[in-house]
Design a protein around this motif. Structure first.
Motif, PDB file in Angstrom:
ATOM      1  N   VAL A  28       0.867  -1.172   0.000  1.00  0.00           N
ATOM      2  CA  VAL A  28       0.000   0.000   0.000  1.00  0.00           C
ATOM      3  C   VAL A  28       0.911   1.231   0.000  1.00  0.00           C
ATOM      4  CG1 VAL A  28      -1.731   1.272   1.293  1.00  0.00           C
ATOM      5  CG2 VAL A  28      -1.772  -1.226   1.287  1.00  0.00           C
ATOM      6  N   VAL A  29       0.625   2.165  -0.903  1.00  0.00           N
ATOM      7  CA  VAL A  29       1.460   3.360  -1.004  1.00  0.00           C
ATOM      8  C   VAL A  29       0.667   4.585  -0.596  1.00  0.00           C
ATOM      9  CG1 VAL A  29       2.911   2.401  -2.815  1.00  0.00           C
ATOM     10  CG2 VAL A  29       0.895   3.712  -3.443  1.00  0.00           C
ATOM     11  N   GLY A  30       1.410   5.597  -0.203  1.00  0.00           N
ATOM     12  CA  GLY A  30       0.780   6.867   0.150  1.00  0.00           C
ATOM     13  C   GLY A  30       0.940   7.865  -0.985  1.00  0.00           C
ATOM     14  N   VAL A  31       0.526   9.065  -0.722  1.00  0.00           N
ATOM     15  CA  VAL A  31       0.583  10.120  -1.729  1.00  0.00           C
ATOM     16  C   VAL A  31       2.019  10.423  -2.149  1.00  0.00           C
ATOM     17  CG1 VAL A  31      -0.840  12.102  -2.264  1.00  0.00           C
ATOM     18  CG2 VAL A  31      -0.797  11.260   0.046  1.00  0.00           C
ATOM     19  N   GLU A  32       2.959  10.256  -1.244  1.00  0.00           N
ATOM     20  CA  GLU A  32       4.364  10.551  -1.524  1.00  0.00           C
ATOM     21  C   GLU A  32       4.866   9.755  -2.735  1.00  0.00           C
ATOM     22  OE1 GLU A  32       7.660  12.802  -0.919  1.00  0.00           O
ATOM     23  OE2 GLU A  32       5.785  12.923   0.182  1.00  0.00           O
ATOM     24  N   TYR A  33       4.362   8.563  -2.885  1.00  0.00           N
ATOM     25  CA  TYR A  33       4.734   7.700  -4.010  1.00  0.00           C
ATOM     26  C   TYR A  33       4.460   8.402  -5.340  1.00  0.00           C
ATOM     27  CZ  TYR A  33       4.570   3.513  -7.015  1.00  0.00           C
ATOM     28  OH  TYR A  33       4.773   2.584  -8.002  1.00  0.00           O
ATOM     29  N   PHE A  34       3.285   8.998  -5.450  1.00  0.00           N
ATOM     30  CA  PHE A  34       2.894   9.675  -6.682  1.00  0.00           C
ATOM     31  C   PHE A  34       3.627  11.006  -6.838  1.00  0.00           C
ATOM     32  CE2 PHE A  34      -0.569   6.873  -5.462  1.00  0.00           C
ATOM     33  CZ  PHE A  34      -0.701   6.121  -6.623  1.00  0.00           C
ATOM     34  N   LEU A  35       3.845  11.695  -5.725  1.00  0.00           N
ATOM     35  CA  LEU A  35       4.587  12.958  -5.779  1.00  0.00           C
ATOM     36  C   LEU A  35       6.024  12.732  -6.231  1.00  0.00           C
ATOM     37  CD1 LEU A  35       3.268  14.703  -2.542  1.00  0.00           C
ATOM     38  CD2 LEU A  35       2.641  15.190  -4.919  1.00  0.00           C
ATOM     39  N   GLU A  36       6.625  11.656  -5.767  1.00  0.00           N
ATOM     40  CA  GLU A  36       7.995  11.333  -6.183  1.00  0.00           C
ATOM     41  C   GLU A  36       8.053  11.022  -7.675  1.00  0.00           C
ATOM     42  OE1 GLU A  36       9.279   8.178  -3.633  1.00  0.00           O
ATOM     43  OE2 GLU A  36       9.507   9.508  -1.903  1.00  0.00           O
ATOM     44  N   GLU A  37       7.038  10.333  -8.190  1.00  0.00           N
ATOM     45  CA  GLU A  37       7.007  10.024  -9.625  1.00  0.00           C
ATOM     46  C   GLU A  37       6.824  11.306 -10.441  1.00  0.00           C
ATOM     47  OE1 GLU A  37       7.000   8.146 -13.344  1.00  0.00           O
ATOM     48  OE2 GLU A  37       7.898   7.668 -11.412  1.00  0.00           O
ATOM     49  N   LEU A  38       5.964  12.195  -9.977  1.00  0.00           N
ATOM     50  CA  LEU A  38       5.792  13.476 -10.670  1.00  0.00           C
ATOM     51  C   LEU A  38       7.099  14.276 -10.654  1.00  0.00           C
ATOM     52  CD1 LEU A  38       2.267  14.534  -9.423  1.00  0.00           C
ATOM     53  CD2 LEU A  38       2.918  13.971 -11.779  1.00  0.00           C
ATOM     54  N   ASP A  39       7.803  14.250  -9.530  1.00  0.00           N
ATOM     55  CA  ASP A  39       9.088  14.945  -9.419  1.00  0.00           C
ATOM     56  C   ASP A  39      10.116  14.332 -10.367  1.00  0.00           C
ATOM     57  OD1 ASP A  39      10.854  16.892  -8.172  1.00  0.00           O
ATOM     58  OD2 ASP A  39      11.815  15.159  -7.210  1.00  0.00           O
ATOM     59  N   ARG A  40      10.147  13.018 -10.449  1.00  0.00           N
ATOM     60  CA  ARG A  40      11.081  12.337 -11.356  1.00  0.00           C
ATOM     61  C   ARG A  40      10.806  12.729 -12.798  1.00  0.00           C
ATOM     62  NH1 ARG A  40      11.385   8.756 -15.011  1.00  0.00           N
ATOM     63  NH2 ARG A  40       9.182   8.276 -14.932  1.00  0.00           N
ATOM     64  N   ARG A  41       9.541  12.772 -13.176  1.00  0.00           N
ATOM     65  CA  ARG A  41       9.179  13.156 -14.541  1.00  0.00           C
ATOM     66  C   ARG A  41       9.566  14.603 -14.829  1.00  0.00           C
ATOM     67  NH1 ARG A  41       3.335  10.253 -15.723  1.00  0.00           N
ATOM     68  NH2 ARG A  41       3.978   8.174 -15.045  1.00  0.00           N
ATOM     69  N   SER A  42       9.374  15.456 -13.846  1.00  0.00           N
ATOM     70  CA  SER A  42       9.751  16.864 -14.001  1.00  0.00           C
ATOM     71  C   SER A  42      11.257  17.005 -14.205  1.00  0.00           C
ATOM     72  CB  SER A  42       9.302  17.659 -12.766  1.00  0.00           C
ATOM     73  OG  SER A  42       9.733  18.981 -12.845  1.00  0.00           O
ATOM     74  N   ARG A  43      12.044  16.263 -13.416  1.00  0.00           N
ATOM     75  CA  ARG A  43      13.510  16.296 -13.573  1.00  0.00           C
ATOM     76  C   ARG A  43      13.921  15.774 -14.946  1.00  0.00           C
ATOM     77  NH1 ARG A  43      13.371  14.022  -8.497  1.00  0.00           N
ATOM     78  NH2 ARG A  43      14.069  12.047  -9.358  1.00  0.00           N
ATOM     79  N   GLU A  44      13.224  14.747 -15.414  1.00  0.00           N
ATOM     80  CA  GLU A  44      13.538  14.198 -16.739  1.00  0.00           C
ATOM     81  C   GLU A  44      13.263  15.228 -17.829  1.00  0.00           C
ATOM     82  OE1 GLU A  44      11.913  10.578 -19.496  1.00  0.00           O
ATOM     83  OE2 GLU A  44      12.264  10.150 -17.376  1.00  0.00           O
ATOM     84  N   ARG A  45      12.137  15.940 -17.724  1.00  0.00           N
ATOM     85  CA  ARG A  45      11.835  16.995 -18.709  1.00  0.00           C
ATOM     86  C   ARG A  45      12.874  18.107 -18.642  1.00  0.00           C
ATOM     87  NH1 ARG A  45       6.521  15.739 -17.081  1.00  0.00           N
ATOM     88  NH2 ARG A  45       6.553  17.392 -15.520  1.00  0.00           N
ATOM     89  N   SER A  46      13.305  18.458 -17.432  1.00  0.00           N
ATOM     90  CA  SER A  46      14.326  19.498 -17.272  1.00  0.00           C
ATOM     91  C   SER A  46      15.653  19.066 -17.890  1.00  0.00           C
ATOM     92  CB  SER A  46      14.540  19.819 -15.795  1.00  0.00           C
ATOM     93  OG  SER A  46      13.393  20.396 -15.243  1.00  0.00           O
ATOM     94  N   THR A  47      16.007  17.813 -17.723  1.00  0.00           N
ATOM     95  CA  THR A  47      17.247  17.297 -18.300  1.00  0.00           C
ATOM     96  C   THR A  47      17.194  17.351 -19.821  1.00  0.00           C
ATOM     97  OG1 THR A  47      17.615  15.854 -16.401  1.00  0.00           O
ATOM     98  CG2 THR A  47      18.744  15.263 -18.439  1.00  0.00           C
TER      99      THR A  47
END
Length: 79
Positions: A28-47
């Motif tokens: 079972v995951v919390g909201v942080e799981y999804f926030l981390e994925e959104l952050d990872r995607r944002s970093r990928e777009r920035s790269t």
């Protein structure tokens, strides 16, 4: 279950994905799981954007150098 650092680093991407998917069925995951994925995607777009900017800057410098050399040749030819 936890891997040693050595074992974890030796896993291929496919093995790691398989392990994740296997464990995800009973986790079972919390909201942080999804926030981390959104952050990872944002970093990928920035790269990607930073790499595009670097590539464009390189070509701009190449073109500027070529123009400067052409201007020098024209200036020398007029002398």
């Amino acid at each position: 279950m936890s891997y040693t650092i050595e074992r974890l680093r030796s896993l291929s991407d496919d093995e790691l994905i398989s392990e994740h998917d296997s464990m995800a069925r009973s986790t079972v995951v919390g909201v942080e799981y999804f926030l981390e994925e959104l952050d990872r995607r944002s970093r990928e777009r920035s790269t990607v954007a930073a790499n595009r900017l670097a590539r464009n800057s390189f070509w701009l410098s190449v073109i500027s150098t070529a123009i400067a050399i052409a201007a020098l040749v024209v200036a020398i030819a007029k002398v």
